[in-house]
Design a protein around this motif. Structure first.
Motif, PDB file in Angstrom:
ATOM      1  N   PRO A   9     -19.350  -7.688  -6.797  1.00  0.00           N
ATOM      2  CA  PRO A   9     -19.878  -6.335  -6.635  1.00  0.00           C
ATOM      3  C   PRO A   9     -21.343  -6.317  -6.183  1.00  0.00           C
ATOM      4  CG  PRO A   9     -20.124  -6.985  -8.891  1.00  0.00           C
ATOM      5  CD  PRO A   9     -19.615  -8.218  -8.141  1.00  0.00           C
ATOM      6  N   TYR A  10     -21.835  -5.122  -5.934  1.00  0.00           N
ATOM      7  CA  TYR A  10     -23.270  -4.885  -5.716  1.00  0.00           C
ATOM      8  C   TYR A  10     -23.879  -4.750  -7.107  1.00  0.00           C
ATOM      9  CZ  TYR A  10     -27.504  -2.353  -4.132  1.00  0.00           C
ATOM     10  OH  TYR A  10     -28.809  -1.938  -3.890  1.00  0.00           O
ATOM     11  N   PHE A  11     -24.401  -5.823  -7.624  1.00  0.00           N
ATOM     12  CA  PHE A  11     -24.877  -5.974  -9.001  1.00  0.00           C
ATOM     13  C   PHE A  11     -23.745  -5.848 -10.014  1.00  0.00           C
ATOM     14  CE2 PHE A  11     -29.082  -5.229  -7.082  1.00  0.00           C
ATOM     15  CZ  PHE A  11     -29.700  -6.366  -7.564  1.00  0.00           C
ATOM     16  N   GLY A  12     -22.927  -4.841  -9.963  1.00  0.00           N
ATOM     17  CA  GLY A  12     -21.762  -4.766 -10.828  1.00  0.00           C
ATOM     18  C   GLY A  12     -21.975  -3.969 -12.101  1.00  0.00           C
ATOM     19  N   PRO A  13     -20.899  -3.362 -12.615  1.00  0.00           N
ATOM     20  CA  PRO A  13     -20.966  -2.554 -13.829  1.00  0.00           C
ATOM     21  C   PRO A  13     -21.045  -3.436 -15.072  1.00  0.00           C
ATOM     22  CG  PRO A  13     -18.699  -2.704 -13.102  1.00  0.00           C
ATOM     23  CD  PRO A  13     -19.525  -3.410 -12.064  1.00  0.00           C
ATOM     24  N   ILE A  14     -21.493  -2.867 -16.141  1.00  0.00           N
ATOM     25  CA  ILE A  14     -21.614  -3.594 -17.406  1.00  0.00           C
ATOM     26  C   ILE A  14     -20.266  -4.138 -17.861  1.00  0.00           C
ATOM     27  CG2 ILE A  14     -22.157  -3.288 -19.865  1.00  0.00           C
ATOM     28  CD1 ILE A  14     -24.353  -1.283 -18.896  1.00  0.00           C
ATOM     29  N   SER A  15     -19.190  -3.382 -17.621  1.00  0.00           N
ATOM     30  CA  SER A  15     -17.857  -3.809 -18.053  1.00  0.00           C
ATOM     31  C   SER A  15     -17.461  -5.148 -17.440  1.00  0.00           C
ATOM     32  CB  SER A  15     -16.809  -2.741 -17.700  1.00  0.00           C
ATOM     33  OG  SER A  15     -16.798  -2.489 -16.308  1.00  0.00           O
ATOM     34  N   GLN A  16     -17.921  -5.418 -16.222  1.00  0.00           N
ATOM     35  CA  GLN A  16     -17.601  -6.708 -15.597  1.00  0.00           C
ATOM     36  C   GLN A  16     -18.372  -7.848 -16.245  1.00  0.00           C
ATOM     37  OE1 GLN A  16     -18.754  -7.757 -11.439  1.00  0.00           O
ATOM     38  NE2 GLN A  16     -16.565  -7.990 -11.126  1.00  0.00           N
ATOM     39  N   GLU A 194     -32.736  -3.292 -22.175  1.00  0.00           N
ATOM     40  CA  GLU A 194     -32.547  -4.208 -23.304  1.00  0.00           C
ATOM     41  C   GLU A 194     -33.204  -5.580 -23.111  1.00  0.00           C
ATOM     42  OE1 GLU A 194     -31.003  -3.841 -26.350  1.00  0.00           O
ATOM     43  OE2 GLU A 194     -30.917  -1.698 -25.939  1.00  0.00           O
ATOM     44  N   GLY A 195     -33.513  -5.928 -21.876  1.00  0.00           N
ATOM     45  CA  GLY A 195     -34.191  -7.192 -21.625  1.00  0.00           C
ATOM     46  C   GLY A 195     -33.391  -8.393 -22.086  1.00  0.00           C
ATOM     47  N   PRO A 196     -34.043  -9.383 -22.699  1.00  0.00           N
ATOM     48  CA  PRO A 196     -33.352 -10.601 -23.148  1.00  0.00           C
ATOM     49  C   PRO A 196     -32.229 -10.342 -24.151  1.00  0.00           C
ATOM     50  CG  PRO A 196     -35.727 -10.936 -23.096  1.00  0.00           C
ATOM     51  CD  PRO A 196     -35.501  -9.470 -22.873  1.00  0.00           C
ATOM     52  N   ASN A 197     -32.255  -9.173 -24.794  1.00  0.00           N
ATOM     53  CA  ASN A 197     -31.191  -8.840 -25.748  1.00  0.00           C
ATOM     54  C   ASN A 197     -29.890  -8.449 -25.044  1.00  0.00           C
ATOM     55  OD1 ASN A 197     -30.286  -8.309 -28.520  1.00  0.00           O
ATOM     56  ND2 ASN A 197     -30.220  -6.163 -27.880  1.00  0.00           N
ATOM     57  N   ALA A 198     -29.941  -8.269 -23.719  1.00  0.00           N
ATOM     58  CA  ALA A 198     -28.759  -7.825 -22.966  1.00  0.00           C
ATOM     59  C   ALA A 198     -27.587  -8.783 -23.143  1.00  0.00           C
ATOM     60  CB  ALA A 198     -29.102  -7.679 -21.482  1.00  0.00           C
ATOM     61  N   ILE A 199     -27.864 -10.082 -23.171  1.00  0.00           N
ATOM     62  CA  ILE A 199     -26.770 -11.058 -23.278  1.00  0.00           C
ATOM     63  C   ILE A 199     -26.064 -10.938 -24.626  1.00  0.00           C
ATOM     64  CG2 ILE A 199     -28.267 -12.904 -24.143  1.00  0.00           C
ATOM     65  CD1 ILE A 199     -25.469 -13.440 -21.606  1.00  0.00           C
ATOM     66  N   GLU A 200     -26.814 -10.670 -25.695  1.00  0.00           N
ATOM     67  CA  GLU A 200     -26.197 -10.514 -27.008  1.00  0.00           C
ATOM     68  C   GLU A 200     -25.385  -9.227 -27.069  1.00  0.00           C
ATOM     69  OE1 GLU A 200     -26.080 -12.902 -29.165  1.00  0.00           O
ATOM     70  OE2 GLU A 200     -27.316 -14.099 -27.811  1.00  0.00           O
ATOM     71  N   TYR A 201     -25.893  -8.189 -26.417  1.00  0.00           N
ATOM     72  CA  TYR A 201     -25.152  -6.924 -26.353  1.00  0.00           C
ATOM     73  C   TYR A 201     -23.810  -7.142 -25.658  1.00  0.00           C
ATOM     74  CZ  TYR A 201     -23.716  -2.345 -24.633  1.00  0.00           C
ATOM     75  OH  TYR A 201     -22.986  -1.212 -24.316  1.00  0.00           O
ATOM     76  N   LEU A 202     -23.822  -7.845 -24.549  1.00  0.00           N
ATOM     77  CA  LEU A 202     -22.594  -8.088 -23.782  1.00  0.00           C
ATOM     78  C   LEU A 202     -21.586  -8.912 -24.584  1.00  0.00           C
ATOM     79  CD1 LEU A 202     -24.230  -8.872 -20.330  1.00  0.00           C
ATOM     80  CD2 LEU A 202     -22.796  -6.888 -20.841  1.00  0.00           C
ATOM     81  N   LYS A 203     -22.075  -9.867 -25.333  1.00  0.00           N
ATOM     82  CA  LYS A 203     -21.182 -10.705 -26.139  1.00  0.00           C
ATOM     83  C   LYS A 203     -20.548  -9.929 -27.292  1.00  0.00           C
ATOM     84  CE  LYS A 203     -23.429 -15.141 -25.167  1.00  0.00           C
ATOM     85  NZ  LYS A 203     -24.253 -16.250 -25.748  1.00  0.00           N
ATOM     86  N   SER A 204     -21.236  -8.851 -27.706  1.00  0.00           N
ATOM     87  CA  SER A 204     -20.769  -8.123 -28.885  1.00  0.00           C
ATOM     88  C   SER A 204     -19.775  -7.011 -28.583  1.00  0.00           C
ATOM     89  CB  SER A 204     -21.975  -7.501 -29.620  1.00  0.00           C
ATOM     90  OG  SER A 204     -22.544  -6.436 -28.852  1.00  0.00           O
ATOM     91  N   ILE A 205     -19.617  -6.663 -27.298  1.00  0.00           N
ATOM     92  CA  ILE A 205     -18.745  -5.517 -26.993  1.00  0.00           C
ATOM     93  C   ILE A 205     -17.360  -5.977 -26.522  1.00  0.00           C
ATOM     94  CG2 ILE A 205     -20.695  -4.032 -26.450  1.00  0.00           C
ATOM     95  CD1 ILE A 205     -20.150  -4.398 -23.506  1.00  0.00           C
TER      96      ILE A 205
END
Length: 205
Positions: A9-16, A194-205
């Motif tokens: 994608p063009y950057f891509g959605p969070i769901s991806q 969210e900055g560096p916390n973004a990766i933890e957010y993605l892992k948690s959803i």
């Protein structure tokens, strides 16, 4: 070992990216046809007036009596339209007050100054840049033929469809007090907020 198949994608959605962070290996579809109404050439951000779509103009193949499918990897960007400066200005206007825009600005800015001929090449650089920002080390591979029903792999190419409505857990967004939380925007919205916390957010959803 979890392997997934995605379209670029063009950057891509969070769901991806939620799927990407939980995968051991990602296959990137290189042999599919270009389709309209997808994240291949658009992303959604949170602008001052709400949800804003940023679209990359492409050069369409001449119309003929016989419908011609254009291969995604061969789609050319229409650079007569100064879209890069418009998109970068839109991102800065939308996110310059976010907590982490300046943190990632220097990594992202070159994408909007370098001239790209094909959409696929540009999107690949966007993808690699986001992986670096997330500090996500993925094993990547690329398809060499189009397979409608691949086996032994999670086919997530449908996540490229921009019409899909996907709800995700809330995080703080820049204009949330004005328009509420907007679901499943592009990955940059999550990074800037969210900055560096973004990766933890993605892992948690």
């Amino acid at each position: 070992m979890k392997e997934i198949l995605v379209s670029l994608p063009y950057f891509g959605p969070i769901s991806q990216f939620k799927e990407l962070v939980n995968a051991d290996k990602v296959w990137i579809e290189k042999e599919d046809n270009f389709q309209k109404q997808t994240y291949r050439n658009r992303m959604y951000i949170y602008g001052a007036n709400g949800k804003l779509s940023l679209n990359i103009p492409i050069k369409h193949v001449p119309k003929t009596k016989v419908k011609v499918h254009q291969k995604y990897s061969e789609v050319k960007i229409d650079n007569d339209d100064k879209w890069q400066s418009v998109h970068w200005k839109s991102l800065k206007t939308a996110y310059q007050t976010s907590p982490f825009f300046e943190f990632y600005e220097d990594e992202l800015a070159p994408l909007f100054s370098k001239v790209y001929e094909t959409l696929y090449e540009f999107n690949m650089d966007c993808f690699e840049t986001v992986l670096e920002c997330l500090q996500l080390d993925l094993e990547k591979a690329y398809t060499f033929e189009y397979n409608k029903q691949p086996e032994n792999i999670s086919d997530l190419r449908n996540l490229i469809n921009a019409k899909s409505l996907v709800e995700i857990p809330k995080y703080m967004q820049v204009f949330q007090e004005k328009y509420g939380f907007l679901h499943n925007l592009c990955i940059l919205d999550l990074l800037f907020n969210e900055g560096p916390n973004a990766i933890e957010y993605l892992k948690s959803i």
